[in-house]
Write an enzyme that holds these catalytic residues in place. Structure first.
Site, short mmCIF file in Angstrom:
data_model
loop_
_atom_site.label_atom_id
_atom_site.label_comp_id
_atom_site.label_asym_id
_atom_site.label_seq_id
_atom_site.Cartn_x
_atom_site.Cartn_y
_atom_site.Cartn_z
N GLN A 113 -0.80 -1.72 15.94
CA GLN A 113 -0.97 -0.85 14.80
C GLN A 113 -1.69 0.64 15.42
O GLN A 113 -2.11 1.40 14.72
CB GLN A 113 -1.87 -1.20 13.83
N HIS A 147 2.28 2.09 13.76
CA HIS A 147 1.64 3.24 13.06
C HIS A 147 1.75 4.26 13.97
O HIS A 147 0.87 5.27 13.64
CB HIS A 147 0.27 2.94 12.61
N CYS A 158 12.75 21.05 11.58
CA CYS A 158 14.02 20.35 12.01
C CYS A 158 13.84 18.78 12.41
O CYS A 158 14.98 18.31 13.12
CB CYS A 158 14.33 21.21 13.34
N CYS A 197 6.76 23.96 16.32
CA CYS A 197 8.05 23.68 17.05
C CYS A 197 8.39 24.86 18.08
O CYS A 197 8.77 26.05 17.74
CB CYS A 197 9.07 23.45 16.18
N SER A 248 -8.19 -6.02 11.27
CA SER A 248 -9.44 -6.60 10.54
C SER A 248 -8.91 -7.45 9.17
O SER A 248 -9.81 -8.10 8.59
CB SER A 248 -10.11 -5.35 9.48
N CYS A 294 -12.29 -9.14 22.58
CA CYS A 294 -11.15 -9.54 23.14
C CYS A 294 -10.86 -9.25 24.66
O CYS A 294 -9.86 -9.61 25.20
CB CYS A 294 -9.96 -9.11 22.24
C1 BJW Z 1 -12.73 -6.30 17.78
C2 BJW Z 1 -13.30 -5.65 18.92
C3 BJW Z 1 -13.44 -6.33 20.13
C4 BJW Z 1 -13.78 -4.81 16.94
N1 BJW Z 1 -12.52 -7.70 20.28
N2 BJW Z 1 -12.10 -7.58 17.96
C5 BJW Z 1 -1.55 -1.40 -3.12
C6 BJW Z 1 -1.73 -0.14 -3.82
C7 BJW Z 1 -1.22 1.10 -3.03
C8 BJW Z 1 -0.61 1.03 -2.05
C9 BJW Z 1 -0.40 -0.40 -1.19
C10 BJW Z 1 -0.74 -1.72 -2.07
N3 BJW Z 1 -0.39 -2.61 -1.33
C11 BJW Z 1 0.16 -2.05 -0.17
C12 BJW Z 1 0.21 -0.82 -0.01
C13 BJW Z 1 0.71 0.07 0.86
C14 BJW Z 1 0.14 0.58 1.89
C15 BJW Z 1 -1.50 -0.29 2.26
O1 BJW Z 1 -1.79 -1.09 2.57
N4 BJW Z 1 -2.49 0.17 1.34
C16 BJW Z 1 -3.80 -0.82 1.23
C17 BJW Z 1 -5.01 0.02 1.71
C18 BJW Z 1 -3.95 -1.20 -0.32
N5 BJW Z 1 0.52 0.55 3.07
C19 BJW Z 1 1.34 1.58 3.44
O2 BJW Z 1 1.41 2.44 2.70
C20 BJW Z 1 2.05 1.21 4.76
N6 BJW Z 1 3.25 1.58 4.42
C21 BJW Z 1 4.20 0.64 3.73
O3 BJW Z 1 3.57 -0.25 2.94
O4 BJW Z 1 5.43 1.09 3.44
C22 BJW Z 1 6.04 0.28 2.69
C23 BJW Z 1 7.11 -0.43 3.24
C24 BJW Z 1 6.61 -1.20 4.41
C25 BJW Z 1 7.56 -2.15 5.04
C26 BJW Z 1 8.91 -2.26 4.80
C27 BJW Z 1 9.21 -1.49 3.69
C28 BJW Z 1 8.41 -0.61 2.78
C29 BJW Z 1 1.66 2.19 5.80
C30 BJW Z 1 0.31 1.94 6.15
C31 BJW Z 1 -0.19 3.04 7.37
C32 BJW Z 1 -1.83 3.01 7.77
N7 BJW Z 1 -2.03 3.79 8.67
C33 BJW Z 1 -3.39 3.81 9.31
C34 BJW Z 1 -3.49 5.30 9.69
C35 BJW Z 1 -2.70 5.52 11.22
C36 BJW Z 1 -3.18 7.03 11.36
C37 BJW Z 1 -4.42 7.49 11.83
O5 BJW Z 1 -4.95 6.78 12.92
O6 BJW Z 1 -5.15 8.30 11.65
O7 BJW Z 1 -3.19 3.00 10.38
S1 BJW Z 1 -4.44 3.13 8.35
C38 BJW Z 1 -5.42 2.42 9.39
O8 BJW Z 1 -5.75 1.01 9.39
C39 BJW Z 1 -4.71 2.53 10.97
C40 BJW Z 1 -4.66 1.29 11.56
O9 BJW Z 1 -3.56 0.95 12.25
C41 BJW Z 1 -4.68 0.22 10.31
C42 BJW Z 1 -5.30 -1.16 10.42
O10 BJW Z 1 -6.77 -1.03 10.89
P1 BJW Z 1 -6.99 -2.09 12.23
O11 BJW Z 1 -6.35 -2.03 13.33
O12 BJW Z 1 -7.19 -3.35 11.51
O13 BJW Z 1 -8.93 -1.52 12.13
P2 BJW Z 1 -10.02 -1.89 11.61
O14 BJW Z 1 -11.02 -0.92 11.95
O15 BJW Z 1 -9.84 -2.15 10.12
O16 BJW Z 1 -10.59 -3.47 12.09
C43 BJW Z 1 -10.83 -3.46 13.41
C44 BJW Z 1 -11.01 -5.15 13.72
O17 BJW Z 1 -11.32 -5.36 15.10
C45 BJW Z 1 -12.28 -5.48 13.15
O18 BJW Z 1 -11.78 -6.93 12.65
C46 BJW Z 1 -13.24 -6.15 14.31
O19 BJW Z 1 -13.86 -7.25 14.01
C47 BJW Z 1 -12.34 -6.21 15.37
N8 BJW Z 1 -13.09 -5.57 16.61
N9 BJW Z 1 -14.04 -4.70 18.29
C48 BJW Z 1 -11.86 -8.08 19.43
N10 BJW Z 1 -14.11 -5.69 21.11
ZN ZN Z 2 11.47 22.41 14.57
#
Ligand code: BJW
Ligand code: ZN
Length: 318
Positions: A113, A147, A158, A197, A248, A294
């Site tokens: 991600q 992501h 484009c 672009c 998370s 990790c």
């Molecule tokens: C350690 C450590 C160490 C720390 N060792 N561990 C209800 C209402 C409205 C919307 C929705 C809904 N239900 C679902 C949705 C859709 C929505 C969604 O999920 N919303 C929720 C918030 C409710 N999702 C979407 O819109 C997604 N698209 C979608 O669903 O399309 C429809 C579809 C899908 C598939 C098929 C068909 C249709 C898109 C989601 C896009 C997420 N984008 C982001 C931003 C990226 C851009 C940017 O960086 O600016 O991605 S959000 C953000 O969270 C980022 C991450 O990749 C993602 C996950 O976070 P992650 O990696 O888990 O980080 P943390 O900080 O949360 O956790 C870190 C962890 O590491 C912790 O557990 C720590 O303990 C641990 N840790 N140090 C080991 N050393």
């Molecule tokens: Zn262009």
């Protein structure tokens, strides 16, 4: 049943697996100095509502603010170095190591991600295997950045997509970054000066890839469908061992669809191994749970420290 933290049992299960996948999140890159998104003192989104900030609507409303935010992160990630957790996972794309650890699986695909490109950079640095098999695809094909990637841009006109590790996408943003020490004296950036672009020197062409349109970072915001979602779902349905690293939530109440994958694998009878700094939401469903950083647990539990030292002899972090 409570998850096991027995390394030997995990290695036995891995050695029998036929289809291994890796799902990673921000915790994988924490030891590289990259802030996670949630719940840590320095988390990226402590002061923002991600569902407002990380959306296509926010980009439409405030492209200058959004580009300032992404430009700063891009500059920071460019200086970051992969950590032992990235290297440990990448050894699984090295045929001799994989044959020793999990002889029955095809090369595990790493679905990340993270948008920092660190996992990709490590796989690209993996030395080619001297097995003479030209049919084996390059290791970098074993990664899916679900992501997106902060080093990739898409033209909003484009749709041209480009990867660039250049430190500067637009001179105006770099000037803004340099002026940051005095918030009262920020140079004003206009829409026209944002990454476009054809680059800063764009001179009026309307050709594909040089059309002058506004670029956006090719990351996946809320409401956008992650690339290759269908392919990932298919892979998950055939997976019998999923390694979940530094994310998370592994049940579907945080960021979807990633948070649905673990349950999907379990439903199909597959096993789940979680590597996280602490307890994460849903990890009681896991078969194996390795709590700790990790960057320490992965090399130890996979027993790949020696492979890492041989494959990347010049990397100090190993
Ligand atoms: C350690 C450590 C160490 C720390 N060792 N561990 C209800 C209402 C409205 C919307 C929705 C809904 N239900 C679902 C949705 C859709 C929505 C969604 O999920 N919303 C929720 C918030 C409710 N999702 C979407 O819109 C997604 N698209 C979608 O669903 O399309 C429809 C579809 C899908 C598939 C098929 C068909 C249709 C898109 C989601 C896009 C997420 N984008 C982001 C931003 C990226 C851009 C940017 O960086 O600016 O991605 S959000 C953000 O969270 C980022 C991450 O990749 C993602 C996950 O976070 P992650 O990696 O888990 O980080 P943390 O900080 O949360 O956790 C870190 C962890 O590491 C912790 O557990 C720590 O303990 C641990 N840790 N140090 C080991 N050393
Ligand atoms: Zn262009």
């Amino acid at each position: 049943m409570a998850p096991s933290s027995d390394q030997g049992s995990f290695r036995t299960a891995l050695a029998q697996a036929k289809s291994v996948l890796i799902l990673s999140g921000a915790g994988l890159s924490a030891a590289s100095g990259i802030a996670t998104y949630r719940n840590a003192d320095n988390s990226l989104w402590n002061n923002f509502d991600p569902q407002k900030l990380a959306t296509p609507e926010a980009f439409k409303e405030n492209p200058i603010g959004m580009w300032t935010f992404y430009h700063r992160r891009r500059a920071e990630y460019l200086l970051a170095k992969p950590n032992p957790a990235h290297y440990a996972l990448a050894t699984l794309a090295h045929a001799p190591t994989l044959t020793r650890i999990a002889p029955f699986t095809t090369r595990p695909v790493h679905i990340t991600q993270n948008v920092d490109a660190l996992a990709l950079r490590v796989l690209e640095s993996l030395p080619a295997t001297q097995d003479g098999d030209s049919e084996v695809p390059p290791p970098a094909e074993a990664i899916i950045e679900m992501h997106g990637d902060i080093f990739v841009t898409r033209c909003t006109s484009c749709q041209h997509v480009q990867r660039s590790y250049a430190p500067e996408l637009a001179a105006a943003l770099t000037a803004l970054e340099k002026a940051n020490s005095d918030e009262n004296d920020l140079p004003s950036v206009t829409l026209d000066q944002l990454p476009k672009c054809g680059g800063d020197a764009w001179a009026g062409s309307n050709r594909y890839g040089r059309c002058g349109g506004l670029l956006r970072p090719e990351v996946v915001w809320f409401g956008e469908v992650p690339p290759r979602s269908g392919e990932i779902a298919r892979k998950m349905s055939g997976c019998d061992m999923l390694l979940v690293v530094g994310t998370s939530s592994i049940v579907g109440d945080l960021v979807r669809p990633a948070a649905d994958y673990a349950a999907q694998v379990k439903k199909n009878g597959g096993s789940l191994a979680v590597f996280n700094l602490g307890r994460s939401n849903g990890d009681e469903e896991a078969d194996f749970l390795f709590v700790g950083p990790c960057e320490e647990t992965l090399p130890e539990v996979l027993q790949v420290q020696e492979d890492m030292a041989i494959l990347w002899p010049k990397v100090e972090a190993i």
